[in-house]
Design an enzyme around this catalytic site. Sequence first.
Site, PDB file in Angstrom:
ATOM      1  N   ASP A   1       0.834  -1.209   0.000  1.00  0.00           N
ATOM      2  CA  ASP A   1       0.000   0.000   0.000  1.00  0.00           C
ATOM      3  C   ASP A   1       0.867   1.257   0.000  1.00  0.00           C
ATOM      4  OD1 ASP A   1      -2.377   1.377  -0.033  1.00  0.00           O
ATOM      5  OD2 ASP A   1      -2.728   1.238   2.125  1.00  0.00           O
TER       6      ASP A   1
ATOM      7  N   ASN B   1     -11.028  -2.632  -5.595  1.00  0.00           N
ATOM      8  CA  ASN B   1     -10.237  -1.626  -6.316  1.00  0.00           C
ATOM      9  C   ASN B   1     -10.856  -1.219  -7.658  1.00  0.00           C
ATOM     10  OD1 ASN B   1      -7.055  -2.885  -5.066  1.00  0.00           O
ATOM     11  ND2 ASN B   1      -8.186  -1.080  -4.393  1.00  0.00           N
TER      12      ASN B   1
ATOM     13  N   ASN C   1       1.266   3.398  -2.936  1.00  0.00           N
ATOM     14  CA  ASN C   1       1.787   3.820  -4.250  1.00  0.00           C
ATOM     15  C   ASN C   1       1.293   5.216  -4.623  1.00  0.00           C
ATOM     16  OD1 ASN C   1       2.867   1.284  -4.420  1.00  0.00           O
ATOM     17  ND2 ASN C   1       1.470   0.530  -5.995  1.00  0.00           N
TER      18      ASN C   1
ATOM     19  N   ARG D   1     -12.010   2.478  -8.343  1.00  0.00           N
ATOM     20  CA  ARG D   1     -11.099   3.593  -8.677  1.00  0.00           C
ATOM     21  C   ARG D   1     -11.374   4.135 -10.086  1.00  0.00           C
ATOM     22  NH1 ARG D   1      -5.407   2.461  -5.689  1.00  0.00           N
ATOM     23  NH2 ARG D   1      -6.295   1.797  -3.708  1.00  0.00           N
TER      24      ARG D   1
ATOM     25  N   ARG E   1      -4.969  -1.719   8.859  1.00  0.00           N
ATOM     26  CA  ARG E   1      -6.202  -2.482   8.622  1.00  0.00           C
ATOM     27  C   ARG E   1      -5.894  -3.579   7.613  1.00  0.00           C
ATOM     28  NH1 ARG E   1      -7.601   2.705   6.734  1.00  0.00           N
ATOM     29  NH2 ARG E   1      -7.150   2.967   4.515  1.00  0.00           N
TER      30      ARG E   1
ATOM     31  N   HIS F   1       2.418   3.363  -9.012  1.00  0.00           N
ATOM     32  CA  HIS F   1       2.211   1.941  -9.328  1.00  0.00           C
ATOM     33  C   HIS F   1       3.380   1.394 -10.139  1.00  0.00           C
ATOM     34  CE1 HIS F   1      -1.668   2.217  -7.567  1.00  0.00           C
ATOM     35  NE2 HIS F   1      -2.211   2.936  -8.523  1.00  0.00           N
TER      36      HIS F   1
ATOM     37  N   ARG G   1       0.187   7.671  -2.669  1.00  0.00           N
ATOM     38  CA  ARG G   1       0.774   8.719  -1.817  1.00  0.00           C
ATOM     39  C   ARG G   1       2.229   8.973  -2.178  1.00  0.00           C
ATOM     40  NH1 ARG G   1      -1.158   5.912   3.456  1.00  0.00           N
ATOM     41  NH2 ARG G   1      -1.821   4.397   1.889  1.00  0.00           N
TER      42      ARG G   1
HETATM   43  C1  IPE Z   1      -5.521  -2.775  -0.256  1.00  0.00           C
HETATM   44  O1  IPE Z   1      -5.177  -1.446  -0.373  1.00  0.00           O
HETATM   45  C2  IPE Z   1      -5.512  -3.456  -1.588  1.00  0.00           C
HETATM   46  C3  IPE Z   1      -4.200  -3.668  -2.181  1.00  0.00           C
HETATM   47  C4  IPE Z   1      -3.053  -3.354  -1.655  1.00  0.00           C
HETATM   48  C5  IPE Z   1      -4.220  -4.301  -3.479  1.00  0.00           C
HETATM   49  P1  IPE Z   1      -6.273  -0.299  -0.567  1.00  0.00           P
HETATM   50  O2  IPE Z   1      -5.523   0.960  -0.714  1.00  0.00           O
HETATM   51  O3  IPE Z   1      -7.201  -0.666  -1.652  1.00  0.00           O
HETATM   52  O4  IPE Z   1      -7.071  -0.366   0.820  1.00  0.00           O
HETATM   53  P2  IPE Z   1      -7.930   0.742   1.565  1.00  0.00           P
HETATM   54  O5  IPE Z   1      -8.943   1.256   0.580  1.00  0.00           O
HETATM   55  O6  IPE Z   1      -6.998   1.814   1.995  1.00  0.00           O
HETATM   56  O7  IPE Z   1      -8.544   0.028   2.724  1.00  0.00           O
HETATM   57  C1  IPE Z   2      -1.518   0.183  -3.360  1.00  0.00           C
HETATM   58  O1  IPE Z   2      -1.310   1.553  -3.399  1.00  0.00           O
HETATM   59  C2  IPE Z   2      -1.747  -0.413  -4.710  1.00  0.00           C
HETATM   60  C3  IPE Z   2      -3.134  -0.833  -4.968  1.00  0.00           C
HETATM   61  C4  IPE Z   2      -4.109  -0.805  -4.086  1.00  0.00           C
HETATM   62  C5  IPE Z   2      -3.458  -1.292  -6.297  1.00  0.00           C
HETATM   63  P1  IPE Z   2      -2.516   2.583  -3.420  1.00  0.00           P
HETATM   64  O2  IPE Z   2      -2.886   2.864  -4.827  1.00  0.00           O
HETATM   65  O3  IPE Z   2      -3.627   2.106  -2.566  1.00  0.00           O
HETATM   66  O4  IPE Z   2      -1.828   3.850  -2.788  1.00  0.00           O
HETATM   67  P2  IPE Z   2      -2.455   4.863  -1.740  1.00  0.00           P
HETATM   68  O5  IPE Z   2      -2.960   4.049  -0.595  1.00  0.00           O
HETATM   69  O6  IPE Z   2      -3.567   5.583  -2.441  1.00  0.00           O
HETATM   70  O7  IPE Z   2      -1.332   5.756  -1.355  1.00  0.00           O
HETATM   71 MG    MG Z   3      -4.105   2.347  -0.626  1.00  0.00          MG
END
Ligand code: IPE
Ligand code: IPE
Ligand code: MG
Length: 247
Positions: free
Chosen positions: A23, A71, A25, A74, A200, A40, A27
Amino acid sequence: MQNADQTGELNENIPQHIAIIMDGNGRWAQKRHLPRIAGHKEGMNTVKKITMSANDLGVKVLTLYAFSTENWKRPSGEVSFLMHLPGDFFDTFVPDLIKANVRVNVMGYVDRLPDYTQKAVREAIADTAQCTGMVLNFALNYGGRAEIVTAVQNIATQVAKNELDPAKITDRTVDEALMTSGLAPYSDPDLLIRTSGEQRISNFLLWQIAYSELVFTDQLWPDFSDAELKKCVYQYQQRNRRFGGLK
Ligand code: IPE
Ligand code: IPE
Ligand code: MG
């Protein structure tokens, strides 16, 4: 916020199955005034690095949460970028995986992915099928609740057909109906790591983490390093796993 700060020499007790919620990417990219997809892309390089680090440590299964069943919410541009990543990743990395004797596995609702993503996944699985070392297990279009619903449907179907006596349903029946059944005897993670400071589970491996050790680190996934992985393993080694008993 918890950090995998404390560290020291690792002992022989390497977690056999490590699962990671990759998690942060988005940010990581936002901090650099880049579009989220840049995070990503960089995260994909971290996957390569950490796969090799875990393999070098002697890990048997490395499960990486790459795309959840939630996901899809998004923006379509981001989803589309994520769906193209497996192709990019495997095109450049499968030769290294074969050299390292790492076998690719994918769990999740793969049949609901775009055709090109399915093709990339199937080819990587086929190309590494003979590898006997670590299993690199991607959770792709995976959700823990959906997985349990599917398992319950399968078990209920067996009961309806009189192939299974409800009184004979055990933990093992459920284990065998889940997407991790093929990873036995390493179906359950010993160590679950989440990067980016969020504490979480986000619908990851709900059944399988019943007795996993959880380690949360503030590092964003694109910054996650071999050194940080070792710190997480060090934390794991300081824990006393009791499984409800006494030690
Ligand atoms: C969890 O991260 C899913 C993956 C890492 C693939 P998210 O970024 O989707 O989770 P939430 O929305 O913060 O709970
Ligand atoms: C995790 O990074 C990758 C996936 C959930 C696909 P995020 O895309 O959730 O990155 P943040 O949490 O928004 O920073
Ligand atoms: Mg995330």
